[in-house]
Design an enzyme around this catalytic site. Structure first.
Site, PDB file in Angstrom:
ATOM      1  N   CYS A 184       0.876  -1.180   0.000  1.00 43.28           N
ATOM      2  CA  CYS A 184       0.000   0.000   0.000  1.00 43.28           C
ATOM      3  C   CYS A 184       0.907   1.222   0.000  1.00 43.28           C
ATOM      4  O   CYS A 184       1.102   1.868   1.027  1.00 43.28           O
ATOM      5  CB  CYS A 184      -0.929  -0.010   1.216  1.00 43.28           C
ATOM      6  N   ALA A 185       1.463   1.552  -1.156  1.00 41.65           N
ATOM      7  CA  ALA A 185       2.644   2.412  -1.211  1.00 41.65           C
ATOM      8  C   ALA A 185       2.349   3.903  -1.241  1.00 41.65           C
ATOM      9  O   ALA A 185       3.136   4.697  -0.727  1.00 41.65           O
ATOM     10  CB  ALA A 185       3.490   2.038  -2.429  1.00 41.65           C
ATOM     11  N   PRO A 187       1.299   7.688  -0.521  1.00 42.05           N
ATOM     12  CA  PRO A 187       1.857   8.576  -1.545  1.00 42.05           C
ATOM     13  C   PRO A 187       3.317   8.350  -1.885  1.00 42.05           C
ATOM     14  O   PRO A 187       3.823   8.982  -2.799  1.00 42.05           O
ATOM     15  CB  PRO A 187       1.654   9.958  -0.932  1.00 42.05           C
ATOM     16  N   ASP A 242      -5.534  -4.314  -6.020  1.00 37.77           N
ATOM     17  CA  ASP A 242      -6.063  -4.446  -4.668  1.00 37.77           C
ATOM     18  C   ASP A 242      -5.047  -5.253  -3.867  1.00 37.77           C
ATOM     19  O   ASP A 242      -4.739  -6.390  -4.209  1.00 37.77           O
ATOM     20  CB  ASP A 242      -7.412  -5.168  -4.732  1.00 37.77           C
ATOM     21  N   CYS A 321      -1.059   3.821  11.274  1.00 40.54           N
ATOM     22  CA  CYS A 321      -0.981   5.074  12.035  1.00 40.54           C
ATOM     23  C   CYS A 321      -2.191   5.157  12.960  1.00 40.54           C
ATOM     24  O   CYS A 321      -2.791   6.205  13.142  1.00 40.54           O
ATOM     25  CB  CYS A 321      -0.893   6.285  11.107  1.00 40.54           C
TER      26      CYS A 321
END
EC number: 2.1.1.-
Length: 767
Positions: A184-185, A187, A242, A321
């Site tokens: 899930c790179a 930004p 995905d 986070c």
């Protein structure tokens, strides 16, 4: 809407890191900027306080400090790109010039905190300060520092990145030979760190490893491309899938197809983001436990998919986070339980000395959005089963719970080191996942069919279709389930039973994606395009010409790109499985008048550091004074350069050249890092093809103060600096004075091939 579609929607929506620092309210944007229109958000949420006090994630006696820290603005942090040889020069420039100017400075009555290094980041390459973006932009005292940050960020030499988000790549412990997946790179701040680690040795243009950076959101993939392009690496590929069903790729190993397993995987999953309250102020009013309950399943699916694709002995970092154990320890515990010993938590307590963190918790409860608590799954009423899952609770067996070592997880609390909130867990793979242990070896075409049709139990349990009869639509264009589509195609091609399949006629292939990017076409060995390039630049026999590619199958090839040998292998063997957004770096651009100079392609600055080790001609060694002149004047005459440079230039034919500066260790006052620039040798002058921000970077490193205004004559220096280099005249250009109104320099500058990345520093080309 199916679970997979809902997962993609949640991944796109839950992006707390996109918020602007300090964006506390809304309103209309006028000439003076964003002005009021909505009341300022009150930084209070009673449900939030009740929830985390009950879970006891904050040490006793520290709750007040914890809440006070959450209400304070987040400090600005910056990271110096570590792999570039210029990192030490930038650090020297920051410490001895810009940071000194901030001492005893006050803005709006607030004392500016001189930036301090992050104690746990290696080699003082990360710094933090209380300067917000708002203060940096509006204060005239900070104008030079602000311009420095903007310019160096655009050049890829500095990255603005939250401190805690720097932790996961460091804990991956990347080496240049590692194959890395960033699930899930976007930004892309963590991705750039991974690229830096691959290129730890700048003398190796093509490290054996690579980074495949994935994101589910197509638009954010282009933001990811922009971030990665700043580092000019041939070892990065951006794909759009995905993450919970990212396809299993294949590579060619000695003529056999084998599954690609990654040495390192970064699994920074979408989350509720309550650790970002200091910069994402909306979380204060929007926070509920429902966000975590909705995301838990998606996070577990992504982590499971990552574990499946991890090589034995490899390391995967799971991070969020969020401070919520439903998104943190619950996901890790469930993953460890289903792995049956294949995964274990690594003890990384000594890997980042100076970092303060709290160990993971072993007991937690689940709370609904209306405040109802549940301590175990058996107490959850049937009406809540769609919202609360058994994987959200800690294991009941105390021995099993103890064996998991959840205390090895790291939870970063905001008040300990003035950061955001964060959670990190480092997993090591000891053996294959239970459902993959009988995986067949791939041998040829039949093996491809077997592999593609045998999907993992994880796919079965998460409600994903595993055979063609379960596909819902003939126009299925999912962004990640390409294994399913591949299996369908194999079944059809092999004449297998297809009863109930709502698919295309057997003669047509299933549509994998809604749309396609420009193709990636490798240049064949016998292509007549390459020999003139090879001869003109005297390329070394070791040059990997097979790694050159273009983005077109028809017409003239205008740009030539380059990838590493390993990424070429991935591209050639998975073109139908992957939706590739971007890969490779530009190394040559077509020059409209190139045929007149024995070579139709000029060098591109973007890829010069990769290409330079293979070039054996067209190289001019220049002094530091020459570099100053070349970067501050458009087309300086040969006579303005040093005699050594002139003697080299006069013997070269017109065309593209390499300008190389070698540091002089005997002169400590000179720039102590090498510089390689692309240039053009004209009839009587030389010009450089270097992007504006890169020019400013080199000039700063040589001690020249640069102003930000755009003038007709190009880069503007202060009076003191201009005196040392000499300003170009304002009335006519060098090309016109040389009697070259139609000079190759002018034609080159006006060529449509000259893109923003290769354009001289915002200057008007000679006409």
């Amino acid at each position: 809407m199916g679970r997979r579609s809902r997962g993609r929607r949640l991944q796109q929506q839950q992006r707390p890191e996109d918020a602007e620092d300090g964006a506390e309210g809304g309103g209309k944007r006028g000439e003076a900027g964003w002005e009021g229109g909505y009341p300022e958000i009150v930084k209070e949420n009673k449900l939030f306080e009740h929830y985390y006090q009950e879970l006891k994630i904050v040490p006793e006696g520290e709750w007040g400090q914890f809440m006070d820290a959450l209400r304070e603005p987040l400090p600005a942090t910056l990271r110096i790109t570590g792999y570039k040889s210029h990192a030490k020069e930038i650090l020297h420039c920051l410490k001895n010039k810009y940071f000194k100017e901030l001492e005893d400075l006050e803005v709006d009555g607030q004392k500016v905190e001189v930036p301090q290094p992050l104690s746990w980041y290696p080699e003082e390459l990360a710094w933090h300060t209380n300067l917000s973006r708002k203060i940096l932009r509006k204060s005239p005292h900070l104008e030079k520092f602000h311009q420095f940050l903007v310019s160096e960020t655009e050049s890829g030499n500095i990255s603005r990145q939250e401190a805690v988000s720097m932790i996961p790549p460091l804990l991956l412990n990347v080496r240049p030979h590692h194959k890395i997946l960033d699930m899930c790179a976007a930004p892309g701040s963590k991705t750039t760190q991974l690229i830096e680690m691959l290129h730890a040795d700048m003398n190796v243009p093509f490290p054996e490893g690579f980074v495949i950076a994935n994101d589910v959101d197509n638009k954010r993939c282009y933001l990811l491309v922009h971030q990665a392009k700043r580092l000019s690496s041939p070892c990065i590929m951006v794909v759009n899938h995905d993450a919970s069903s990212i396809p299993r790729l294949q590579i060619d190993v000695d003529g056999r197809k084998e599954i690609l397993f990654y040495d390192r995987i970064l699994c920074d999953v979408p989350c509720s983001g309550d650790g970002t309250m200091r910069k994402n102020i909306d979380v204060w009013k929007k926070w509920t436990t429902l966000n975590s309950l909705q995301l838990h399943g998606l996070q577990l699916r992504i982590a499971t998919r990552g574990a499946e694709q991890l090589a034995e002995g490899g390391r995967m970092v799971y991070s969020t986070c969020s401070l919520n154990p439903i998104e943190d320890e619950a996901v890790i515990a469930s993953l460890l339980e289903k792995s049956e010993g294949a995964l274990e938590l690594a003890d990384v307590s000594n890997e980042l000395p100076g970092l303060k963190w709290m160990p993971g918790i072993t007991q937690w409860k689940v709370m609904t959005k209306d405040g109802q608590w549940f301590t175990d799954w058996d107490a959850v009423p049937h009406s809540r089963h769609t919202q609360i899952r058994p994987t959200m609770f800690p294991p009941k067996d105390p021995e099993k719970l103890q064996a998991m070592h959840l205390e090895r997880c790291l939870r970063i609390l905001p008040h300990h080191q003035n950061t955001g909130g964060f959670f990190v867990a480092v997993l090591v793979k000891k053996s294959s996942m239970p459902w993959n242990k009988r995986q067949p070896k791939l041998q040829g075409k039949s093996a491809e069919t077997r592999e593609s049709t045998q999907l993992s139990p994880a796919d079965l349990t998460e409600g994903k279709p595993t055979d063609p009869s379960k596909l819902e639509s003939p126009s299925f264009t999912g962004t990640g389930d390409t294994e399913i589509a591949h299996a369908t195609e194999d079944l059809e091609n092999n004449g297998s039973k297809k009863d109930g399949v709502c698919g295309p006629p057997p003669s047509k292939k299933m549509k994998l994606f809604g749309f396609k990017e420009d193709p990636f076409v490798f240049i064949p060995e016998d292509d007549p395009l390459f020999p003139p390039i090879e001869k003109f630049y005297a390329l070394d026999p070791s040059f990997p010409r097979m790694n050159l590619l273009t983005r077109t199958t028809e017409g003239k090839k205008r740009q030539l790109y380059m990838v590493s040998k390993e990424l070429r292998n991935v591209l050639l063997n998975n073109s139908e499985k992957m939706k590739v957004i971007n890969t490779g770096i530009k190394v040559w651009c077509r020059n409209n008048s190139g045929e007149e100079f024995d070579c139709a392609f000029r060098l591109a600055q973007e890829g010069i550091y990769t290409l330079y080790p293979f070039i054996n001609s067209r190289i001019i060694t220049v002094s530091m004074e020459d570099v100053k002149i070349l970067l501050t004047q458009e087309n300086p005459f040969f006579r303005k350069l040093s005699s050594e440079t002139y003697s080299q230039a006069k013997d070269l034919a017109k065309g593209s050249i390499v300008l190389k500066y070698e540091p002089d260790s005997a002169n400590p006052d000179a720039l102590q890092c090498p510089i390689v620039l692309c240039g053009w040798r004209g009839k009587a002058s030389i010009r450089t093809f270097v992007p504006k921000n890169e020019r400013l970077h080199y000039l700063r490193m040589m001690g020249l103060e640069v102003l930000g205004e755009k003038k007709k004559e190009g880069v503007i220096l202060t009076n003191e600096s201009a005196a040392s280099t000499g300003q170009p005249d304002n009335d006519v250009t060098e090309g016109q004075r040389a009697g070259e109104p139609n000079s190759p320099d002018a034609e080159e500058a006006n060529s449509p091939d000259v893109t923003a990345g290769c354009d001289p520093a915002g200057v008007h080309p000679p006409r």
